[in-house]
Design a protein around this motif. Structure first.
Motif, PDB file in Angstrom:
ATOM      1  N   TYR A 126       0.692  -1.113  -0.191  1.00  0.00           N
ATOM      2  CA  TYR A 126       0.014   0.144   0.032  1.00  0.00           C
ATOM      3  C   TYR A 126       0.855   1.254  -0.144  1.00  0.00           C
ATOM      4  N   PRO A 127       1.566   1.497  -1.020  1.00  0.00           N
ATOM      5  CA  PRO A 127       2.483   2.897  -1.133  1.00  0.00           C
ATOM      6  C   PRO A 127       1.968   3.994  -0.854  1.00  0.00           C
ATOM      7  N   ASN A 128       0.336   4.352  -0.802  1.00  0.00           N
ATOM      8  CA  ASN A 128      -0.127   5.645  -0.362  1.00  0.00           C
ATOM      9  C   ASN A 128      -0.173   5.366   1.051  1.00  0.00           C
ATOM     10  N   LEU A 129      -0.430   4.418   1.735  1.00  0.00           N
ATOM     11  CA  LEU A 129      -0.533   4.121   3.068  1.00  0.00           C
ATOM     12  C   LEU A 129       0.941   4.483   3.908  1.00  0.00           C
ATOM     13  N   MET A 130       1.955   3.810   3.099  1.00  0.00           N
ATOM     14  CA  MET A 130       3.401   4.133   3.521  1.00  0.00           C
ATOM     15  C   MET A 130       3.780   5.508   3.567  1.00  0.00           C
ATOM     16  N   ALA A 131       3.443   6.028   2.299  1.00  0.00           N
ATOM     17  CA  ALA A 131       3.570   7.568   2.162  1.00  0.00           C
ATOM     18  C   ALA A 131       2.938   8.396   3.525  1.00  0.00           C
ATOM     19  N   TYR A 132       1.702   7.887   3.743  1.00  0.00           N
ATOM     20  CA  TYR A 132       0.673   8.762   4.870  1.00  0.00           C
ATOM     21  C   TYR A 132       1.627   8.728   6.076  1.00  0.00           C
ATOM     22  N   VAL A 133       1.917   7.279   6.338  1.00  0.00           N
ATOM     23  CA  VAL A 133       2.551   7.111   7.582  1.00  0.00           C
ATOM     24  C   VAL A 133       4.063   7.969   7.840  1.00  0.00           C
ATOM     25  N   ALA A 134       4.570   7.956   6.517  1.00  0.00           N
ATOM     26  CA  ALA A 134       5.853   8.770   6.695  1.00  0.00           C
ATOM     27  C   ALA A 134       5.564  10.398   6.847  1.00  0.00           C
ATOM     28  N   ARG A 135       4.477  10.802   6.278  1.00  0.00           N
ATOM     29  CA  ARG A 135       4.020  12.189   6.454  1.00  0.00           C
ATOM     30  C   ARG A 135       3.614  12.469   7.766  1.00  0.00           C
ATOM     31  N   GLY A 136       3.051  11.483   8.473  1.00  0.00           N
ATOM     32  CA  GLY A 136       2.540  11.654   9.885  1.00  0.00           C
ATOM     33  C   GLY A 136       3.714  11.591  10.695  1.00  0.00           C
ATOM     34  N   GLU A 137       4.616  10.879  10.527  1.00  0.00           N
ATOM     35  CA  GLU A 137       5.440  10.716  11.467  1.00  0.00           C
ATOM     36  C   GLU A 137       6.524  11.742  11.412  1.00  0.00           C
ATOM     37  N   ALA A 138       6.503  12.392  10.394  1.00  0.00           N
ATOM     38  CA  ALA A 138       7.474  13.845  10.111  1.00  0.00           C
ATOM     39  C   ALA A 138       6.687  15.102  10.776  1.00  0.00           C
ATOM     40  N   ARG A 139       5.699  14.883  10.886  1.00  0.00           N
ATOM     41  CA  ARG A 139       4.871  16.093  11.614  1.00  0.00           C
ATOM     42  C   ARG A 139       5.294  16.152  13.014  1.00  0.00           C
ATOM     43  N   SER A 140       5.497  17.485  13.523  1.00  0.00           N
ATOM     44  CA  SER A 140       5.877  17.912  14.772  1.00  0.00           C
ATOM     45  C   SER A 140       4.906  17.497  15.831  1.00  0.00           C
ATOM     46  N   ALA A 141       3.524  17.539  15.479  1.00  0.00           N
ATOM     47  CA  ALA A 141       2.441  17.208  16.503  1.00  0.00           C
ATOM     48  C   ALA A 141       2.823  15.761  16.689  1.00  0.00           C
ATOM     49  N   PHE A 142       2.912  14.882  15.615  1.00  0.00           N
ATOM     50  CA  PHE A 142       3.098  13.325  16.017  1.00  0.00           C
ATOM     51  C   PHE A 142       4.150  13.362  16.798  1.00  0.00           C
ATOM     52  N   LYS A 143       5.175  13.904  16.564  1.00  0.00           N
ATOM     53  CA  LYS A 143       6.609  13.639  17.326  1.00  0.00           C
ATOM     54  C   LYS A 143       6.299  13.977  18.738  1.00  0.00           C
ATOM     55  N   ARG A 144       5.535  15.119  19.195  1.00  0.00           N
ATOM     56  CA  ARG A 144       5.122  15.633  20.491  1.00  0.00           C
ATOM     57  C   ARG A 144       4.355  14.407  21.011  1.00  0.00           C
ATOM     58  N   ALA A 145       3.159  13.911  20.413  1.00  0.00           N
ATOM     59  CA  ALA A 145       2.353  13.039  20.815  1.00  0.00           C
ATOM     60  C   ALA A 145       2.962  11.731  21.102  1.00  0.00           C
TER      61      ALA A 145
END
Length: 103
Positions: free
Chosen positions: A70-89
């Protein structure tokens, strides 16, 4: 991590039989999510708490290679992990986990 609970049950006689069934069910859910996300950046337009939660859920598939289909889901996870909000959470969640485990 998907297999974590199955590893704990690996001594059961039904283990080998059950694994493909579980993976099929996961794929059905991933198919639905992949279609829902499509080529969008986030699930409902702007990045939201829902994306934080979904990225964390999808991260549990790490190491199972199932997400590779699922390339679109892999890219989605990568985008999410790169977010500062995700890192803080994630850091806050990790701190709570470590505090509860004396680490």
């Amino acid at each position: 991590m998907v297999r974590d609970w199955l590893v704990l049950e690996s001594h059961k006689r039904w283990h080998e039989e059950r694994l493909p069934i579980v993976e099929d069910r996961i794929r059905i859910r991933l198919d639905d999510l992949s279609v829902r996300l499509g080529d969008a950046e986030w699930l409902d337009g702007a990045f939201s708490a829902g994306d934080l939660l979904m990225v964390q859920v999808l991260r549990r598939l790490d190491g199972a290679d199932i997400l590779n289909d699922y390339p679109n889901l892999m890219a989605y996870v990568a985008r999410g992990e790169a977010r500062s909000a995700f890192k803080r959470a994630f850091d806050a969640q990790l701190a709570v986990f470590k505090a509860g485990h004396g680490s």
